[in-house]
Write a protein that holds these residues in place. Structure first.
Motif, PDB file in Angstrom:
ATOM      1  N   GLU A  76      -7.868   6.840   8.977  1.00  0.00           N
ATOM      2  CA  GLU A  76      -8.119   6.943   7.543  1.00  0.00           C
ATOM      3  C   GLU A  76      -8.464   5.566   6.990  1.00  0.00           C
ATOM      4  O   GLU A  76      -7.822   4.570   7.328  1.00  0.00           O
ATOM      5  CB  GLU A  76      -6.900   7.519   6.830  1.00  0.00           C
ATOM      6  CG  GLU A  76      -6.600   8.970   7.220  1.00  0.00           C
ATOM      7  CD  GLU A  76      -5.460   9.560   6.416  1.00  0.00           C
ATOM      8  OE1 GLU A  76      -4.837   8.796   5.644  1.00  0.00           O
ATOM      9  OE2 GLU A  76      -5.190  10.767   6.552  1.00  0.00           O
ATOM     10  N   LEU A  77      -9.486   5.527   6.134  1.00  0.00           N
ATOM     11  CA  LEU A  77      -9.959   4.269   5.572  1.00  0.00           C
ATOM     12  C   LEU A  77     -10.076   4.389   4.063  1.00  0.00           C
ATOM     13  O   LEU A  77     -10.076   5.493   3.502  1.00  0.00           O
ATOM     14  CB  LEU A  77     -11.334   3.894   6.150  1.00  0.00           C
ATOM     15  CG  LEU A  77     -11.462   3.760   7.666  1.00  0.00           C
ATOM     16  CD1 LEU A  77     -12.919   3.530   8.029  1.00  0.00           C
ATOM     17  CD2 LEU A  77     -10.604   2.612   8.171  1.00  0.00           C
ATOM     18  N   ILE A  78     -10.170   3.246   3.418  1.00  0.00           N
ATOM     19  CA  ILE A  78     -10.446   3.182   1.983  1.00  0.00           C
ATOM     20  C   ILE A  78     -11.703   2.344   1.801  1.00  0.00           C
ATOM     21  O   ILE A  78     -11.781   1.208   2.270  1.00  0.00           O
ATOM     22  CB  ILE A  78      -9.272   2.570   1.205  1.00  0.00           C
ATOM     23  CG1 ILE A  78      -8.027   3.440   1.359  1.00  0.00           C
ATOM     24  CG2 ILE A  78      -9.623   2.415  -0.267  1.00  0.00           C
ATOM     25  CD1 ILE A  78      -6.793   2.877   0.679  1.00  0.00           C
ATOM     26  N   THR A  79     -12.705   2.917   1.136  1.00  0.00           N
ATOM     27  CA  THR A  79     -13.967   2.217   0.967  1.00  0.00           C
ATOM     28  C   THR A  79     -13.827   1.094  -0.050  1.00  0.00           C
ATOM     29  O   THR A  79     -12.803   0.956  -0.729  1.00  0.00           O
ATOM     30  CB  THR A  79     -15.063   3.187   0.493  1.00  0.00           C
ATOM     31  OG1 THR A  79     -14.749   3.621  -0.839  1.00  0.00           O
ATOM     32  CG2 THR A  79     -15.148   4.394   1.402  1.00  0.00           C
ATOM     33  N   LYS A  83     -12.477   4.701  -2.518  1.00  0.00           N
ATOM     34  CA  LYS A  83     -12.533   6.099  -2.096  1.00  0.00           C
ATOM     35  C   LYS A  83     -11.936   6.261  -0.703  1.00  0.00           C
ATOM     36  O   LYS A  83     -12.231   5.484   0.202  1.00  0.00           O
ATOM     37  CB  LYS A  83     -13.987   6.578  -2.101  1.00  0.00           C
ATOM     38  CG  LYS A  83     -14.161   8.034  -1.703  1.00  0.00           C
ATOM     39  CD  LYS A  83     -15.643   8.412  -1.700  1.00  0.00           C
ATOM     40  CE  LYS A  83     -15.847   9.848  -1.232  1.00  0.00           C
ATOM     41  NZ  LYS A  83     -17.282  10.216  -1.182  1.00  0.00           N
ATOM     42  N   GLU A  84     -11.099   7.271  -0.535  1.00  0.00           N
ATOM     43  CA  GLU A  84     -10.495   7.547   0.765  1.00  0.00           C
ATOM     44  C   GLU A  84     -11.506   8.268   1.650  1.00  0.00           C
ATOM     45  O   GLU A  84     -12.206   9.178   1.210  1.00  0.00           O
ATOM     46  CB  GLU A  84      -9.240   8.401   0.609  1.00  0.00           C
ATOM     47  CG  GLU A  84      -8.094   7.692  -0.111  1.00  0.00           C
ATOM     48  CD  GLU A  84      -6.838   8.543  -0.165  1.00  0.00           C
ATOM     49  OE1 GLU A  84      -6.887   9.696   0.319  1.00  0.00           O
ATOM     50  OE2 GLU A  84      -5.817   8.056  -0.683  1.00  0.00           O
ATOM     51  N   THR A  85     -11.568   7.872   2.915  1.00  0.00           N
ATOM     52  CA  THR A  85     -12.483   8.491   3.862  1.00  0.00           C
ATOM     53  C   THR A  85     -11.870   8.451   5.256  1.00  0.00           C
ATOM     54  O   THR A  85     -10.754   7.946   5.441  1.00  0.00           O
ATOM     55  CB  THR A  85     -13.859   7.788   3.858  1.00  0.00           C
ATOM     56  OG1 THR A  85     -14.768   8.522   4.684  1.00  0.00           O
ATOM     57  CG2 THR A  85     -13.751   6.362   4.373  1.00  0.00           C
ATOM     58  N   LYS A  86     -12.599   8.950   6.245  1.00  0.00           N
ATOM     59  CA  LYS A  86     -12.111   8.970   7.625  1.00  0.00           C
ATOM     60  C   LYS A  86     -13.169   8.390   8.554  1.00  0.00           C
ATOM     61  O   LYS A  86     -14.365   8.407   8.243  1.00  0.00           O
ATOM     62  CB  LYS A  86     -11.765  10.400   8.059  1.00  0.00           C
ATOM     63  CG  LYS A  86     -10.588  11.011   7.318  1.00  0.00           C
ATOM     64  CD  LYS A  86     -10.300  12.415   7.828  1.00  0.00           C
ATOM     65  CE  LYS A  86      -9.114  13.032   7.106  1.00  0.00           C
ATOM     66  NZ  LYS A  86      -8.835  14.417   7.582  1.00  0.00           N
ATOM     67  N   CYS A 239      -4.320  -5.487   0.196  1.00  0.00           N
ATOM     68  CA  CYS A 239      -5.454  -5.805   1.062  1.00  0.00           C
ATOM     69  C   CYS A 239      -5.985  -7.186   0.686  1.00  0.00           C
ATOM     70  O   CYS A 239      -5.616  -7.727  -0.351  1.00  0.00           O
ATOM     71  CB  CYS A 239      -6.545  -4.739   0.942  1.00  0.00           C
ATOM     72  SG  CYS A 239      -7.491  -4.812  -0.598  1.00  0.00           S
ATOM     73  N   CYS A 256      -9.092  -1.030  -2.878  1.00  0.00           N
ATOM     74  CA  CYS A 256      -8.117  -0.001  -2.502  1.00  0.00           C
ATOM     75  C   CYS A 256      -7.481   0.673  -3.712  1.00  0.00           C
ATOM     76  O   CYS A 256      -6.735   1.648  -3.560  1.00  0.00           O
ATOM     77  CB  CYS A 256      -7.037  -0.579  -1.597  1.00  0.00           C
ATOM     78  SG  CYS A 256      -5.927  -1.765  -2.398  1.00  0.00           S
ATOM     79  N   HIS A 258      -5.143  -0.445  -5.610  1.00  0.00           N
ATOM     80  CA  HIS A 258      -3.745  -0.823  -5.819  1.00  0.00           C
ATOM     81  C   HIS A 258      -3.615  -1.703  -7.064  1.00  0.00           C
ATOM     82  O   HIS A 258      -4.452  -2.562  -7.324  1.00  0.00           O
ATOM     83  CB  HIS A 258      -3.222  -1.574  -4.593  1.00  0.00           C
ATOM     84  CG  HIS A 258      -1.797  -2.013  -4.703  1.00  0.00           C
ATOM     85  ND1 HIS A 258      -0.741  -1.146  -4.630  1.00  0.00           N
ATOM     86  CD2 HIS A 258      -1.251  -3.245  -4.886  1.00  0.00           C
ATOM     87  CE1 HIS A 258       0.383  -1.810  -4.762  1.00  0.00           C
ATOM     88  NE2 HIS A 258       0.097  -3.086  -4.911  1.00  0.00           N
TER      89      HIS A 258
END
Length: 458
Positions: A76-79, A83-86, A239, A256, A258
């Motif tokens: 799982e990644l955060i662009t 945006k959350e993605t895989k 991050c 991210c 945050h």
């Protein structure tokens, strides 16, 4: 299709045709169930073609067909937009047993995982459409390109059916087809060097290199090019992304998402290093700077007393350290648009450094190195000033002092290498002030060197 726009295809990334069709809000498209003409939807490139290509064009999009024979665990990644993605890395194999790594992102990850159950014996044949090729550190792979890329797993596709028939030769498959591949973890600099496959270059070789990619150099830090306000930056606490001014009483990360009441401090330090063949400017980030100076940025801000425009004294712990740097050579470096090279990894283990020194550095020391290890000449652009110990005529030091005054690491210059492409110079520390002096050069037999012979007009 009706009411569409025809334009010249100037880039040719997606389609190699002469023209492109653009739809507007007036365009009408009708689906033809059984076309009377043949439809070749894909423009395939072979794995062999990519692996053997001399140069990879990472802007061109193409299609590829292959069997999935290996996979890593999805991540799982955060662009950069929060945006959350895989991400999923797989291995594709063609009918000639050529293999290539393939990375997909986003919704395609779930689309592919549905077909990758454990113990699958039926070959998983996929068509990846509008993917691009990349080459890093000599390894070629393919990956999806934002929302343009498509993944086709339809066994009824003519191309998939033909591939399966040739793969199995009409026989049913009875063995497990997809193996689990361990996820790659980032090696530390020490681990990478211990593998023995690393070739360490001289700075002179790096400066004339015409290929992008990583490279290792062995050099000593001879100058720190920062002042009191530019040796750190404010970052997200989750991050490394830089955060700007706070929104209200909180910082919000644009990467991210945050939020926090205070920003973290991380290192961003530009240094100059020298190896005997030349000098180069490097950018050290947080992890590497902390390793070399022995403190975190926030500790330095709390503990050090910063006077005037000087940077914190703790950063001087890095001076004259001999280090193996893994740097990233970008196109901007090759074209000399950017004279600063980013550091990716470091290693300051003396034994490992000695084992990986280039022959030019371990055996061919400059002929003008004095007994204390210092060079006695300074190359200034095309004009060379020779410092000789047995000279009776005193020449003006103004030109030399002007060129090297920026090497005082208490008042550094941002453009040191503009006039000092190769920097075969070492300065002694002023014993009283503990800083580099512009009028003290290497000593020999206790006699101060004052004379400068100019081989050309400066």
């Amino acid at each position: 299709m009706t009411n569409f726009i025809v334009v010249d295809n100037q880039k040719g990334n997606i389609s190699r045709g002469k023209y492109l069709l653009f739809f507007s809000h007036r365009t009408i498209v009708s689906h033809v169930e059984n076309p009377s003409f043949s439809l070749n939807a894909f423009r395939f490139r072979t794995i062999r073609e990519l692996l053997n290509a001399e140069k990879i064009d990472d802007s061109a999009l193409f299609d590829m067909i292959g069997e999935v024979v290996g996979k890593e665990d999805p991540k799982e990644l955060i662009t950069s937009k929060g945006k959350e993605t895989k991400r999923l890395a797989v291995i594709l194999e063609d009918l000639e047993n050529n293999r290539i790594g393939c990375t997909i992102f986003g919704e395609m990850v779930d689309q592919l995982l549905r077909h990758m159950q454990d113990g699958r014996v039926e070959p998983l044949i996929v068509v990846v459409q509008y993917f691009k090729a990349t080459r890093w550190n000599g390894k070629t792979s393919v990956q999806s390109h934002f929302d343009i890329s498509q993944l086709h797993i339809d066994s009824n596709l003519k191309d998939v059916a033909e591939f399966r028939s040739r793969l199995l030769g009409g026989e049913p498959s009875s063995s497990v087809r997809i193996s689990q591949v361990p996820s790659k973890t980032a090696w530390s600099g020490v681990e990478e060097l211990k593998q023995g496959a690393v070739s360490v270059k001289t700075i002179e070789e790096v400066l004339i290199q015409h290929e992008e990619g990583p490279a290792w150099i062995a050099a000593s830090i001879v100058a720190i090019n920062v002042t009191k306000d530019d040796w750190f930056y404010k970052s997200c606490r989750k991050c490394p992304k830089k955060v700007e001014t706070p929104i209200g009483n909180r910082y919000e990360c644009g990467k991210c998402g945050h939020t926090h009441g205070s920003a973290a401090l991380r290192f961003k330090v530009e240094v100059m290093v020298f190896d005997g063949t030349g000098s180069i400017r490097l950018l050290l980030w947080d992890k590497e700077t902390s390793m070399l100076c022995g403190k975190r940025a926030e500790q330095i801000m709390e503990d050090d007393v910063i006077v005037g425009d000087e940077y914190p004294k703790t950063l001087d712990n890095m001076m004259e350290k001999r280090v193996l740097f893994k740097i990233n050579i970008k196109e901007a470096n090759i074209n000399q648009f950017d004279h600063v090279y980013t550091v990716m990894k470091i290693c300051d283990d003396e034994d490992i450094i000695d084992k990986n020194l280039p022959k030019e550095l371990s055996t061919n020391l400059p002929s003008n190195v004095s007994e204390d290890g210092c060079n006695n000449y300074l190359e200034i652009s095309e004009n060379v000033a020779n410092l000789k110990t047995d000279c009776d005529t005193e020449s003006s030091m103004d030109v030399v002092e002007e060129c090297i005054s920026s090497l005082k690491y208490k008042t550094p210059s941002k453009n040191i290498t503009n006039g000092l492409k190769n920097f075969p110079l070492s300065l002694n520390e002023d014993e009283e002030e503990g800083q580099l002096s512009t009028n003290r050069f290497s000593r020999k037999m206790g006699k101060r060197q004052k004379c400068v012979n100019l081989d050309a007009d400066i």
